[in-house]
Enzyme design. Structure first.
Site, PDB file in Angstrom:
ATOM      1  N   ASP A   1     -57.946 -11.375 -99.219  1.00 54.66           N
ATOM      2  CA  ASP A   1     -57.675 -10.052 -98.539  1.00 54.66           C
ATOM      3  C   ASP A   1     -58.639  -8.930 -98.795  1.00 54.66           C
ATOM      4  O   ASP A   1     -58.566  -7.849 -98.168  1.00 54.66           O
ATOM      5  CB  ASP A   1     -56.288  -9.420 -99.237  1.00 54.66           C
ATOM      6  CG  ASP A   1     -54.945 -10.287 -98.894  1.00 54.66           C
ATOM      7  OD1 ASP A   1     -55.205 -10.880 -97.707  1.00 54.66           O
ATOM      8  OD2 ASP A   1     -54.123 -10.090 -99.468  1.00 54.66           O
TER       9      ASP A   1
ATOM     10  N   ASP B   1     -49.000 -11.079 -87.229  1.00 56.80           N
ATOM     11  CA  ASP B   1     -48.835 -11.361 -88.779  1.00 56.80           C
ATOM     12  C   ASP B   1     -47.383 -10.926 -89.127  1.00 56.80           C
ATOM     13  O   ASP B   1     -46.587 -10.727 -88.238  1.00 56.80           O
ATOM     14  CB  ASP B   1     -50.124 -10.418 -89.423  1.00 56.80           C
ATOM     15  CG  ASP B   1     -50.308 -11.134 -90.777  1.00 56.80           C
ATOM     16  OD1 ASP B   1     -49.814 -11.069 -91.851  1.00 56.80           O
ATOM     17  OD2 ASP B   1     -51.451 -11.794 -90.968  1.00 56.80           O
TER      18      ASP B   1
ATOM     19  N   TRP C   1     -49.423 -19.553 -92.982  1.00 56.33           N
ATOM     20  CA  TRP C   1     -48.563 -19.727 -94.005  1.00 56.33           C
ATOM     21  C   TRP C   1     -48.791 -18.814 -95.174  1.00 56.33           C
ATOM     22  O   TRP C   1     -49.760 -19.111 -95.842  1.00 56.33           O
ATOM     23  CB  TRP C   1     -48.479 -21.047 -94.002  1.00 56.33           C
ATOM     24  CG  TRP C   1     -47.129 -21.703 -95.262  1.00 56.33           C
ATOM     25  CD1 TRP C   1     -47.083 -21.268 -96.161  1.00 56.33           C
ATOM     26  CD2 TRP C   1     -46.402 -22.777 -95.068  1.00 56.33           C
ATOM     27  NE1 TRP C   1     -46.495 -21.746 -97.036  1.00 56.33           N
ATOM     28  CE2 TRP C   1     -45.875 -22.856 -96.166  1.00 56.33           C
ATOM     29  CE3 TRP C   1     -46.290 -23.729 -94.027  1.00 56.33           C
ATOM     30  CZ2 TRP C   1     -44.822 -23.861 -96.523  1.00 56.33           C
ATOM     31  CZ3 TRP C   1     -45.205 -24.795 -94.265  1.00 56.33           C
ATOM     32  CH2 TRP C   1     -44.494 -24.771 -95.251  1.00 56.33           C
ATOM     33  N   ASP C   2     -48.256 -17.864 -95.470  1.00 51.09           N
ATOM     34  CA  ASP C   2     -48.653 -17.152 -96.646  1.00 51.09           C
ATOM     35  C   ASP C   2     -47.611 -17.623 -97.762  1.00 51.09           C
ATOM     36  O   ASP C   2     -46.651 -17.971 -97.911  1.00 51.09           O
ATOM     37  CB  ASP C   2     -48.456 -15.794 -96.280  1.00 51.09           C
ATOM     38  CG  ASP C   2     -49.358 -14.686 -96.788  1.00 51.09           C
ATOM     39  OD1 ASP C   2     -49.845 -14.904 -97.943  1.00 51.09           O
ATOM     40  OD2 ASP C   2     -49.410 -13.544 -96.314  1.00 51.09           O
TER      41      ASP C   2
END
Ligand code: DGJ
Length: 725
Positions: free
Chosen positions: A547, A365, A476-477
């Site tokens: 999250d 990450d 892909w954030d």
């Protein structure tokens, strides 16, 4: 034959497997909507004025046709329909905003018409499209409305092309892709609201006279309100009653409107889905055309659950990329394990552990690039951090893969930290309106993706850094929303296009990445599930749901996500190392996660051997049910929002021979409430064996309901796996 054109009577009919949609060109001119509902052999669809007086009418047609009180196919502003318009155009010469689009011709096409640069549903051999051409005689502007029919999932999609064939500059002031007028009221709206860590919470509210809207003005489809929405009969349940589902194949700003109008004789309900008016304007010069994004609708008279299943089928068959991962990798992700504190050695050790428990992939990450050792620096500098990866990315990724797992990596292309080489070199590449300071959010700015130079920079830097690196998966954030929206690549008169063009730039980069890595899967993420939408699903096989990994809230988020989206897109991780030390909690987290493709996100290096062995067993168990979870039909049984935080559901395969049912309860219940869980898809005369708990049931018994008793202890789950004998 999904589409029939009766050119004599100018009546056009669209058919899906179970539904039918009928329209007519009234007086050969006005596209009026006649029917959308279950398939019928009826030919008569009355559509008279709903009001009796105090209405506008065209002199030549007399008072038989009041535009405001009919059900219309695509209402435009200014010509007698006072309800919310689908299209509003401003004439650059006169300044006027009245238009009158009337019917010119219709044709049907095999397959669909692609929308260049915009994500849209894939056609298959059964897909057909109706093209309806309308013209505004004064401006000579041509409007081509498209209705694409996806028979097997009972979905019809709507999009349009507006072509300025005249000599006048026009400006699109409101842009909606879909309009559905219904000849009655009495509906509830089911929508999905929330915030970061609380996405897609179910809410059901009665419609009221006037306008209700669901929208995003954030430049992302957002955590706050999801573009998927339902309109359901006020008495509809999961299994019974009329229900419609609507969605929009776009990841930026959107507007869904529901308007209920009262008339003397009848009530009407109008639904509109599109880009809206507040965050979108488009200049259409002579000779130019604008292609709208696609919106979809599905109908069922068999309840809310059936509309969800229609959506699931449609998304699985026509939206998400088919390859390369029909079955999803069970990932071990570094984020909740180490946050930013990662390096090559730690990641290789982590990969070794993943392999030991039969997990398929290590996902590295945030924290691997530039000066990104916390969230205050480095975004935009897409080269590896040499202190952390001294040998470079390629040998590192090869070493990860040598451990027997695949390799996934995190990126956040649309963003830049002020403390980055990129921002220092190109401060003009961020979204910033002249005269106003840009706002920070997680210490970052949004790049101006409407600027082709920015997109090109990203392509160049990713190609360089990832050259020959064996990447199997990208996370892909996107961790902030858009403020002070502006593009230095656009002239002032086109600034209303900036946020839409920004999304087009984002999509361009997605397509490029998919071409560069055709065998890699993209998992989309936006601070959790902030871009959980059809646009993202077109390029991403699954989406990080939230999250929030704490199972209490997670069940609410997962439950809400299943209304509009298949569970196969819902990425679910077992996380939080402390709780996982308690076998009961570890087991509960795993059961909660098995609502979708699973992964783990905790520091396994730090766990006792017995826990590791349990995780290995869990991965094996997930594999056993994976086919049902990814491809089965999904039925909701208990709603955590309305059923006291209890969540229950089942998956069933096509021939009803396997049923996987789950009951989840986060809080202990001293009253030990009983719940009857009815498996309506069980075959009445078949015999089913429950392979988890033992016991044999007839299908009729399963249909009548299995009693589950809630437990006095917290974090309790019960699963059943009914298999036909
Ligand atoms: C937000 C995501 O939702 C998390 O899973 C993680 O990837 C962080 N960003 C990394 O910054």
């Amino acid at each position: 034959m999904p589409i029939t054109l009766d050119k004599k009577n100018l009546r056009f009919t669209l058919k899906t497997d179970n539904t039918m949609y009928v329209m007519e060109m009234l007086y050969g001119k006005f596209p009026v909507h006649l029917y959308y509902g279950k398939k019928t052999i009826k030919k008569d669809f009355p559509n008279s004025n709903a009001g009796v007086a105090f209405q506008a009418y065209y002199e030549e047609h007399g008072e038989e046709f009041y535009p405001d009180s009919r059900t219309m196919e695509y209402p435009f502003y200014g010509s007698g329909d006072f309800r919310a318009a689908a299209l509003k155009l401003r004439n650059g010469n006169t300044g006027g905003d009245t238009t009158l689009f009337t019917y010119k011709k219709a044709r049907k096409l095999k397959g669909r018409v692609d929308i260049p640069g915009v994500p849209c549903a894939d056609a298959d051999e059964n897909t057909e499209t109706l093209e309806l051409t309308l013209v505004d005689e004064f401006t000579k502007c041509e409007l081509r409305l498209y209705y694409t029919v996806f028979p097997e999932s009972d979905v019809i999609s709507r999009y349009f092309v507006l072509e300025n064939k005249g000599k006048t500059e026009l400006s699109i002031e409101k842009c909606m892709s879909l309009c559905l007028d219904i000849q009655r009221s009495g509906f509830d709206v089911i929508s999905f609201y929330g915030s970061h860590c609380h996405e897609r919470k179910y809410q059901r509210t009665p419609t009221a006279h006037g306008l209700q809207s669901i929208y995003s003005r954030r430049g992302a489809s957002s955590h706050q309100l999801n573009p998927f929405m339902m309109l359901v009969d006020s008495k509809a349940t999961e299994e019974k009653g009329e229900a419609y589902g609507f969605n929009f194949c776009h990841s930026g700003n959107f507007l869904n409107e529901v308007e209920v109008s009262a008339y003397a004789l009848k009530e009407r309900t109008r639904v509109l889905v599109g880009l809206g008016q507040e965050c979108f304007k488009w200049l259409l010069k002579p000779g130019e055309k604008f292609e709208s994004p696609e919106a979809i609708v599905s109908y069922s008279d068999k309840g809310i659950g059936q509309v969800s299943r229609n959506m699931h089928k449609f998304i699985r068959n026509h939206i998400v990329p088919k390859e390369p991962y029909a079955n999803r990798p069970v990932v071990l992700n570094s984020w909740e394990a180490f946050y930013f504190d990662i390096d090559a050695k730690l990641m290789v050790d982590f990969a070794k552990e993943a392999a030991k428990y039969n997990m398929d992939m290590l996902v590295m990450d945030d924290g691997w690039f530039g000066a990104r050792v916390n969230d205050r620096a480095g975004l935009g500098d897409w080269f590896e951090n040499k202190d952390r990866f001294p040998e470079g990315l390629k040998p590192f990724a090869e070493e990860v893969k040598a451990q027997g797992v695949k390799f996934g990596i995190w990126i956040e292309p649309e963003m830049v930290n002020p403390d980055s080489d990129l921002f220092r070199a190109h401060p003009e590449w961020i979204q910033k309106t002249p005269g106003y300071d840009p706002l920070l959010w997680r210490t970052q700015y949004v790049l101006d993706m409407a600027n082709p130079e920015v997109v090109q920079y990203l392509k160049d830097s990713f190609s360089k850094t990832f050259k020959d690196v064996p990447i199997d998966y990208f996370k892909w954030d996107m961790n902030r929303h858009l403020t002070t929206v502006y593009s230095n690549a656009l002239p002032p008169e086109r600034q209303g296009e900036a946020s839409y063009r920004h999304m087009l730039g984002v999509y361009e980069l997605f397509r490029w990445l998919r071409e560069l890595y055709p065998n890699a899967m993209i998992e989309n993420c936006s601070g959790g599930g902030g871009r959980y939408d059809l646009g993202m699903m077109k390029y991403s096989t699954q989406i990080w749901t939230s999250d929030r990994t704490d199972p209490k809230w997670r069940t609410i988020i997962q439950h809400g996500s299943t209304f509009g989206y298949p569970t196969s897109t819902m990425s679910c991780h077992v996380a939080h190392v402390q709780d996982c030390r308690n076998p009961r909690f570890l087991d509960y987290r795993f059961r909660v996660a098995m609502n979708g493709p699973i992964g783990y996100e905790l520091n396994v290096l730090d766990l006792e051997d017995s826990i590791k062995q349990t995780m290995k067993k869990q991965v094996g168990e997930y594999r056993q049910y994976e086919d049902l979870i990814l491809r089965g039909d999904f039925y909701r049984l208990l709603n955590p929002v309305t059923d006291d935080m209890r969540y229950a559901y089942y998956f069933v395969n096509d021939d009803n021979s396997q049923i996987l049912m789950t009951y989840l309860q986060n809080e202990g219940d001293p009253k030990q409430e009983k719940y009857k869980l009815k498996v309506s898809r069980a075959d009445r005369n078949a015999t089913y064996v429950d392979k988890i708990n033992g016991g044999t049931y007839t299908g009729a018994e399963l249909r009548a309901g299995i009693i589950v008793e809630s437990d006095t202890e917290q974090q309790y789950s019960k699963m059943f796996w009914f298999c036909k004998e």
